[in-house]
Design a protein around this motif. Sequence first.
Motif, PDB file in Angstrom:
ATOM      1  N   ALA A  45      17.816  22.014  30.765  1.00  0.00           N
ATOM      2  CA  ALA A  45      17.987  22.072  29.186  1.00  0.00           C
ATOM      3  C   ALA A  45      17.349  23.252  28.609  1.00  0.00           C
ATOM      4  O   ALA A  45      16.341  23.649  28.881  1.00  0.00           O
ATOM      5  CB  ALA A  45      17.106  20.701  28.874  1.00  0.00           C
ATOM      6  N   SER A  46      18.199  23.850  27.762  1.00  0.00           N
ATOM      7  CA  SER A  46      17.700  24.813  27.078  1.00  0.00           C
ATOM      8  C   SER A  46      17.448  25.125  25.540  1.00  0.00           C
ATOM      9  O   SER A  46      17.931  23.924  25.121  1.00  0.00           O
ATOM     10  CB  SER A  46      18.596  26.197  27.103  1.00  0.00           C
ATOM     11  OG  SER A  46      19.977  26.030  26.525  1.00  0.00           O
ATOM     12  N   GLN A  47      16.954  25.865  24.886  1.00  0.00           N
ATOM     13  CA  GLN A  47      16.649  25.848  23.347  1.00  0.00           C
ATOM     14  C   GLN A  47      17.779  25.920  22.685  1.00  0.00           C
ATOM     15  O   GLN A  47      18.134  25.170  21.679  1.00  0.00           O
ATOM     16  CB  GLN A  47      15.566  26.756  23.144  1.00  0.00           C
ATOM     17  CG  GLN A  47      15.464  26.621  21.660  1.00  0.00           C
ATOM     18  CD  GLN A  47      14.090  27.591  21.335  1.00  0.00           C
ATOM     19  OE1 GLN A  47      14.277  28.763  21.152  1.00  0.00           O
ATOM     20  NE2 GLN A  47      13.069  27.238  20.800  1.00  0.00           N
ATOM     21  N   GLN A  48      18.886  26.832  22.601  1.00  0.00           N
ATOM     22  CA  GLN A  48      19.810  27.014  22.012  1.00  0.00           C
ATOM     23  C   GLN A  48      21.097  26.885  22.628  1.00  0.00           C
ATOM     24  O   GLN A  48      22.107  27.202  21.922  1.00  0.00           O
ATOM     25  CB  GLN A  48      19.575  28.397  21.202  1.00  0.00           C
ATOM     26  CG  GLN A  48      18.414  28.563  20.240  1.00  0.00           C
ATOM     27  CD  GLN A  48      18.595  27.691  19.101  1.00  0.00           C
ATOM     28  OE1 GLN A  48      19.731  27.201  18.614  1.00  0.00           O
ATOM     29  NE2 GLN A  48      17.538  27.005  18.574  1.00  0.00           N
ATOM     30  N   HIS A  49      20.975  27.120  24.032  1.00  0.00           N
ATOM     31  CA  HIS A  49      22.463  27.350  24.630  1.00  0.00           C
ATOM     32  C   HIS A  49      22.925  25.814  25.533  1.00  0.00           C
ATOM     33  O   HIS A  49      23.699  25.961  26.072  1.00  0.00           O
ATOM     34  CB  HIS A  49      22.166  28.477  25.699  1.00  0.00           C
ATOM     35  CG  HIS A  49      21.754  29.716  24.946  1.00  0.00           C
ATOM     36  ND1 HIS A  49      22.759  30.356  24.783  1.00  0.00           N
ATOM     37  CD2 HIS A  49      20.604  30.284  25.075  1.00  0.00           C
ATOM     38  CE1 HIS A  49      22.160  31.729  24.467  1.00  0.00           C
ATOM     39  NE2 HIS A  49      20.676  31.491  24.668  1.00  0.00           N
ATOM     40  N   GLY A  50      22.224  24.601  24.918  1.00  0.00           N
ATOM     41  CA  GLY A  50      22.954  23.639  25.326  1.00  0.00           C
ATOM     42  C   GLY A  50      22.209  23.194  26.736  1.00  0.00           C
ATOM     43  O   GLY A  50      21.236  23.415  27.086  1.00  0.00           O
ATOM     44  N   LEU A  51      23.320  22.507  27.473  1.00  0.00           N
ATOM     45  CA  LEU A  51      22.862  22.208  28.878  1.00  0.00           C
ATOM     46  C   LEU A  51      23.896  22.766  29.886  1.00  0.00           C
ATOM     47  O   LEU A  51      24.720  23.053  29.780  1.00  0.00           O
ATOM     48  CB  LEU A  51      23.255  20.695  28.866  1.00  0.00           C
ATOM     49  CG  LEU A  51      22.682  19.722  30.090  1.00  0.00           C
ATOM     50  CD1 LEU A  51      21.197  19.869  30.221  1.00  0.00           C
ATOM     51  CD2 LEU A  51      23.285  18.350  29.950  1.00  0.00           C
ATOM     52  N   PHE A  52      23.138  23.099  31.127  1.00  0.00           N
ATOM     53  CA  PHE A  52      23.633  23.831  32.138  1.00  0.00           C
ATOM     54  C   PHE A  52      23.730  23.023  33.341  1.00  0.00           C
ATOM     55  O   PHE A  52      22.597  22.334  33.641  1.00  0.00           O
ATOM     56  CB  PHE A  52      22.974  25.089  32.564  1.00  0.00           C
ATOM     57  CG  PHE A  52      23.084  26.466  31.346  1.00  0.00           C
ATOM     58  CD1 PHE A  52      24.245  27.287  31.385  1.00  0.00           C
ATOM     59  CD2 PHE A  52      22.448  26.385  30.407  1.00  0.00           C
ATOM     60  CE1 PHE A  52      24.431  28.055  30.073  1.00  0.00           C
ATOM     61  CE2 PHE A  52      22.328  27.311  29.289  1.00  0.00           C
ATOM     62  CZ  PHE A  52      23.508  28.045  29.304  1.00  0.00           C
TER      63      PHE A  52
END
Length: 985
Positions: free
Chosen positions: A249-256
């Motif tokens: 879970a990332s701040q601005q780049h969505g979900l990986f």
Amino acid sequence: MCLLLQTQAQRYQFKTYSLADGVPQSQVFDIMNDSRGFLWLGTRGGGIARFDGRNFRNFQTVDGLINNFVNCLYEDKAGQIWVGTQSGISVYNGRRFHNFRLSDTADVRVFAITQNDSSMWFGTSDGLYRMINQHLQKVDVPIPAVSLYITSFWCTSTSIFASSNHGLIELSRAEHAFKKVWTKRNGLSDNYIQCILPLGDSAAWLGTYGKGINKFDQGTISPVNIPDLPPNLIVYDLVHDENKNLWIASQQHGLFRWNETTGEVQQFTERSGLSNQHVRSVTTDRWGSLWIGTSGGGMNQFTGQLFTHFTRADGLSDNYVYAIGQDLNGTYWLGNGNKGLTHMLPGEMVNYTDSIWKNLKIKSMAQTKDSVWYFGTEGQGLLIKDTSGWHTFDRDDGLCGNYIKDIEIDSSGILFVATLDGGVSAIYPGTTPRIRNYQYRTSLPSNRVYTLHADKSGNCWFGTENKGFGRFQNGKVTMTRSGQDLAYQSVRAIRSDKRNSIWLATSNGLYHYKPTEDTLIRINPRLMQSTNLYLLEFDLNGQLYVGHERGLDVLTLNESGEVIEVERFGAQEGFRGIETCQNAALCDRDGMLWFGTINGLTRYNPNRTERRSLPPSVYLESVDLFYEQLDSGRFGYQPTFWDQMASIPVFPYDQNHFGFSLNGIHLTEPGRLNYQWKLVGYDTGWTPVSPRRDATYSNLPPGQYTFEYRAVLDADQELMSEPHSWSFEIAAPFWKRPWFRITVGLIILLLVTGGLALYFRRLREQREQLELRNELLELEQKALRLQMNPHFLFNALNSIQSLVARNNNAEARTYLQRFASLMRKTLESSRSDRISLNDEIQILDNYLSLEQLSRTPAFTFLISTDDHLDRDEVSIPPMMIQPFVENAVKHGVASVGDSGHITVHFELQNDWLKCTVEDNGIGREASETRKSNKAKTHESAAIQVITDRLAILNREFPGHALRIEDVHTEGNTSGTRVILMLHAW
């Protein structure tokens, strides 16, 4: 023709839960799946929410929460929910909140919570805190920093690790003493560690605030090079799924999603269906779903890839897809809108765009067993592709029409072609094809035929625009239902199920026709999103897919063809095409489903969800007593932890109407939940499986009960929760309790004993009274007789004295004998209650003879009885008649001289003896006048004596009577008559 190679876009299934669905705030900073199956959400300003798969229950400061700005959630070993907020800690035990502040002077934010043995640990904006036995204390960490933020924990067998903005802090687990701090000098890519994901007891993933992911492995820390991850990635949360994928879970780049085995990385953003690219938290539930908390987009659920969507951007010549077919090689053919035909090959799409295809609409297609393709066009008849190339076949060649709506090949190889301008053509296989046309007025009710379908029984069904539907069988047409039966609606699609029942998609809803029963049933329109239906298709599992202008409805059917479940697919579920095209559906040989829409082609995998074989959870949501929810403490109902109780509640006997509300939890498939229950002590077994969640029991008799309940996934009961129970007791009323029964028994025993004693006492007293009364009665009768006897003796002796005075010794001796006989009889009768009538007559005869002797002039008398009267058999009370005879002598015949006459007569009337004493004297009135003019020397008590005796006798035999009357002759009074009724024995 030209070949176009395009990549295929993929749409993943993200279901968004927003404020409209019940999420209390759009910023979801933490998500946790507890041991009961609930999903808990911590929000920034909306407090916390509990989600059961269908509904949210929100808790805020008005419910006891310490602060509505929530940073973290944690469940301890006892099942309590710990909430870290901006101003302290709240603990929820299922009933109420207990709050703790870490500082009395300022708000201390809580970012992380964990449990180590019996102590709780808290990571805060003011460093590290520990709670033991409800007492908070700050743990000293020797890090020279102005502010120390503890963001997460990791407990191993020997150490407690805490991530912070100054590195990874290690403390000994036994002594809780500081051991070491791991920083960039120890291999960290950045000192600010936001989250930790343990990989066992000696390894963990570390998510940093701006420098990606590090790995801690047996004391060694190193950055992890994951390809395609953005540089300076702020990682808020990490989680592993059941397939060993790492979700970031990332701040601005969505979900990986990173597959550690293959190294493949997939990014999920708003373009992929994510509601917001600022992802704060991510977790998995026990059933395999992934839950994502975003900052501004609420919560998302990821269940995998549902649909793959193809549009012009992916190589289609047009987004309108009217027909879909699969050839013998497994590749797909698509009929497009204004640009003809597309052949889908692996990795490429071939669009036929030369002049022959310009503005050509392909509405249907079919391939024969010898690989010949037939394509139905709108206005140009059939387009045929065989080994020799492309050919056309239209009305000029014998086809019934050029506007073709559907093509179907039956089991015998006959090709049926439905048109809008000429009915249906049947093309028979062979080297020289033979055509037979079915048209209006000859065999069909209309030339406008919309759809065809060949079933397994050799029938080819057809549906018309507004004239009903029928079938072709052995060259004959049979109309099954007229247009009137279908309310003159268009039949747009026909399919048959495994039982060979027929399903119809019409412009007025879905119909089910059973040929064996000849019944047509309209499916409840409320079950689906629309009644304006365009297509039907069955998958390999027997589920029916119904297409309309709002997407798809998936119907699960039972063996009788009844709808037992409906699943809906629209834009939110990833079905981006929305409005489907008529008959544009295909279930391919691999079980994949294809749908043509006005916005492209959609592929759906019905087996896409790898459902974990785990049963649902269930809990008792509420208990109602007479339709009111039980309050805490009422009737001993005092649950202290969730629905657990320290003791079994006991309810009064008249508080016996209970309602139980259940709630099952299956976060992945809540729509498939059903329930069962039984009341032990009342029911004989489990209730049938039902979607009902409420159970009601009324007028329960006193006793001990246990309400058992469980949740069941689907009606087949393959997966069900463990039974849970709730016990209670209904007390018996005081009159049914043992002490009361014993007391009542003793009282009854005493009453019975006392009653019997009183009864026997009264019986004895009554017997004594009866004996006394009988004695008194006898004495009374004797006294009455004795009261009368002196009067008679006086009169009799006077008569004898008179004879002696006249020296009539012979008569005196005669009458003295009579007097002696009379006395003897009188004395004998005085000792008896009754004497024979014969004795009574002898007494009267002796008496009258004595009176006759003493009277001058003498009177006459006559004593008579009925002929059938036996004087010896009849008995009467003694001395009852003699007083009236005496009165007849003294007051009757005494005044008339020798003409006086007395008659005594006895006759028997049933059980009564009628005694009549009659004289011919002057009568009662004249006699009373004479008596009043004389001084009375003797007061006769005869009448009163007789009256009293009759009153006594009437106590035993009512009916004794006395009547005295004057005798009238020719208007003058000429005597007195006495009638006496006596009971004869």
